[in-house]
Scaffold this motif. Structure first.
Motif, PDB file in Angstrom:
ATOM      1  N   ALA A   1       1.039  -1.120   0.032  1.00 50.05           N
ATOM      2  CA  ALA A   1      -0.052  -0.036  -0.211  1.00 50.05           C
ATOM      3  C   ALA A   1       1.160   1.330   0.008  1.00 50.05           C
ATOM      4  O   ALA A   1       1.959   1.268   0.663  1.00 50.05           O
ATOM      5  CB  ALA A   1      -0.808  -0.086   1.277  1.00 50.05           C
ATOM      6  N   TRP A   2       0.590   2.327  -0.682  1.00 42.53           N
ATOM      7  CA  TRP A   2       1.283   3.610  -0.765  1.00 42.53           C
ATOM      8  C   TRP A   2       0.869   4.490   0.624  1.00 42.53           C
ATOM      9  O   TRP A   2       1.845   5.269   0.872  1.00 42.53           O
ATOM     10  CB  TRP A   2       0.538   4.216  -2.027  1.00 42.53           C
ATOM     11  CG  TRP A   2      -0.602   5.011  -2.076  1.00 42.53           C
ATOM     12  CD1 TRP A   2      -1.858   4.501  -2.326  1.00 42.53           C
ATOM     13  CD2 TRP A   2      -0.866   6.223  -1.512  1.00 42.53           C
ATOM     14  NE1 TRP A   2      -2.785   5.343  -2.035  1.00 42.53           N
ATOM     15  CE2 TRP A   2      -2.158   6.557  -1.698  1.00 42.53           C
ATOM     16  CE3 TRP A   2       0.163   7.462  -1.162  1.00 42.53           C
ATOM     17  CZ2 TRP A   2      -2.922   7.905  -1.465  1.00 42.53           C
ATOM     18  CZ3 TRP A   2      -0.621   8.708  -0.786  1.00 42.53           C
ATOM     19  CH2 TRP A   2      -1.846   8.813  -0.843  1.00 42.53           C
ATOM     20  N   ALA A   3      -0.169   4.132   1.220  1.00 37.60           N
ATOM     21  CA  ALA A   3      -0.367   4.894   2.518  1.00 37.60           C
ATOM     22  C   ALA A   3      -1.380   4.017   3.235  1.00 37.60           C
ATOM     23  O   ALA A   3      -2.180   3.196   2.879  1.00 37.60           O
ATOM     24  CB  ALA A   3      -1.105   6.173   2.155  1.00 37.60           C
ATOM     25  N   LEU A   4      -1.595   4.333   4.424  1.00 40.05           N
ATOM     26  CA  LEU A   4      -2.268   3.975   5.537  1.00 40.05           C
ATOM     27  C   LEU A   4      -3.371   5.035   6.212  1.00 40.05           C
ATOM     28  O   LEU A   4      -2.734   6.090   6.484  1.00 40.05           O
ATOM     29  CB  LEU A   4      -1.754   3.288   6.817  1.00 40.05           C
ATOM     30  CG  LEU A   4      -2.796   2.770   7.917  1.00 40.05           C
ATOM     31  CD1 LEU A   4      -3.725   1.741   7.365  1.00 40.05           C
ATOM     32  CD2 LEU A   4      -1.679   2.370   8.873  1.00 40.05           C
ATOM     33  N   LEU A   5      -4.614   4.975   5.893  1.00 40.65           N
ATOM     34  CA  LEU A   5      -5.529   5.941   6.548  1.00 40.65           C
ATOM     35  C   LEU A   5      -6.331   5.263   7.617  1.00 40.65           C
ATOM     36  O   LEU A   5      -6.864   4.214   7.419  1.00 40.65           O
ATOM     37  CB  LEU A   5      -6.692   6.233   5.415  1.00 40.65           C
ATOM     38  CG  LEU A   5      -7.961   7.069   5.945  1.00 40.65           C
ATOM     39  CD1 LEU A   5      -7.296   8.396   6.376  1.00 40.65           C
ATOM     40  CD2 LEU A   5      -9.044   7.248   4.737  1.00 40.65           C
ATOM     41  N   LEU A   6      -6.297   5.823   8.871  1.00 40.46           N
ATOM     42  CA  LEU A   6      -7.044   5.468   9.931  1.00 40.46           C
ATOM     43  C   LEU A   6      -8.194   6.407  10.178  1.00 40.46           C
ATOM     44  O   LEU A   6      -7.967   7.597  10.514  1.00 40.46           O
ATOM     45  CB  LEU A   6      -6.195   5.520  11.387  1.00 40.46           C
ATOM     46  CG  LEU A   6      -4.734   4.688  11.527  1.00 40.46           C
ATOM     47  CD1 LEU A   6      -4.235   4.792  12.607  1.00 40.46           C
ATOM     48  CD2 LEU A   6      -4.956   3.280  10.946  1.00 40.46           C
ATOM     49  N   VAL A   7      -9.235   5.796  10.281  1.00 41.54           N
ATOM     50  CA  VAL A   7     -10.486   6.614  10.251  1.00 41.54           C
ATOM     51  C   VAL A   7     -11.079   6.479  11.647  1.00 41.54           C
ATOM     52  O   VAL A   7     -11.236   5.152  12.318  1.00 41.54           O
ATOM     53  CB  VAL A   7     -11.844   6.044   9.415  1.00 41.54           C
ATOM     54  CG1 VAL A   7     -13.165   6.751   9.512  1.00 41.54           C
ATOM     55  CG2 VAL A   7     -11.225   6.305   8.085  1.00 41.54           C
TER      56      VAL A   7
END
Length: 212
Positions: A139-145
């Motif tokens: 993955a190019w990034a991790l987003l935590l919602v």
């Protein structure tokens, strides 16, 4: 900007399970035009594991395995609420969902049980497991919602101290760019994601220790 083939991994907080914002976040995430994998939090299912531990006295390794199953329970509930999400229990299944242009929804238990590089205990929550999966899938990034906001550019060490993310997260990120989106990000999330960009605050990550 990432390549068209580089996936984005999004951890969807279990604290959102009873919030009207959950449906809005799912709708926004489906606007993302590139491969996307959602990692569900543990939510009330993991809370039940934690609450029962003192009475039943199972050890932290057992609690960790049960909490990962709690993530899978949340995944099943999300899939039932939104049939557009494709349950995926392996890297092949995640890739197959992406090939079909569907959002992959991770069923974590099998992959986590087979992993030799995941520490067992309450320090490793769905935040760290999402980071681990982000590395496994390139993955190019991790987003935590999350259900709370953080400031753009906030240092990772600070948000760990505040209890926003788990303390093991730096060990699993390994350089993956990290974003955290809270309630204030939701009004603009669909437009940002439709443009291929994660909503929320970019987190400042500094070098940390690695597992031996």
């Amino acid at each position: 900007m990432p390549s068209n083939s580089a996936p984005l991994v999004v951890k969807l907080g279990g604290s959102l399970h009873a919030s009207p914002a959950l449906a809005d976040w799912l709708a926004a995430l489906k606007r993302y035009p590139r491969p996307l994998t959602i990692v569900p939090g543990g939510g009330p299912f993991a809370d039940a594991v934690r609450a029962a531990q003192p009475a039943m006295r199972y050890n932290d390794e057992t609690a960790h395995a049960m909490a990962v199953l709690a993530m899978e329970q949340y995944a099943l509930a999300l899939a039932n609420c939104d049939p557009a999400l494709a349950l995926a229990a392996s890297l092949d299944a995640i890739e197959a969902a992406h090939v079909q242009r569907r959002v992959a929804l991770w069923r974590a238990s099998a992959m986590v049980a087979d992993a030799q590089d995941i520490a067992l205990g309450w320090d490793v929550t769905s935040d760290s497991l999402a980071a681990w999966l982000a590395k496994k899938t390139g993955a190019w990034a991790l987003l935590l919602v999350k259900s709370v906001d953080v400031s753009d550019g906030a240092p990772l060490s600070e948000i760990i101290r505040e209890g926003v993310v788990d303390p093991a997260l730096p060990d699993y990120l390994d350089g993956t760019p990290l974003f955290i989106a809270g309630p204030s990000s939701l009004p603009h999330a669909a437009a940002r994601l439709a443009d291929g960009a994660p909503p929320g605050a970019a987190i400042a990550i500094f070098p940390t220790r690695k597992f031996a």
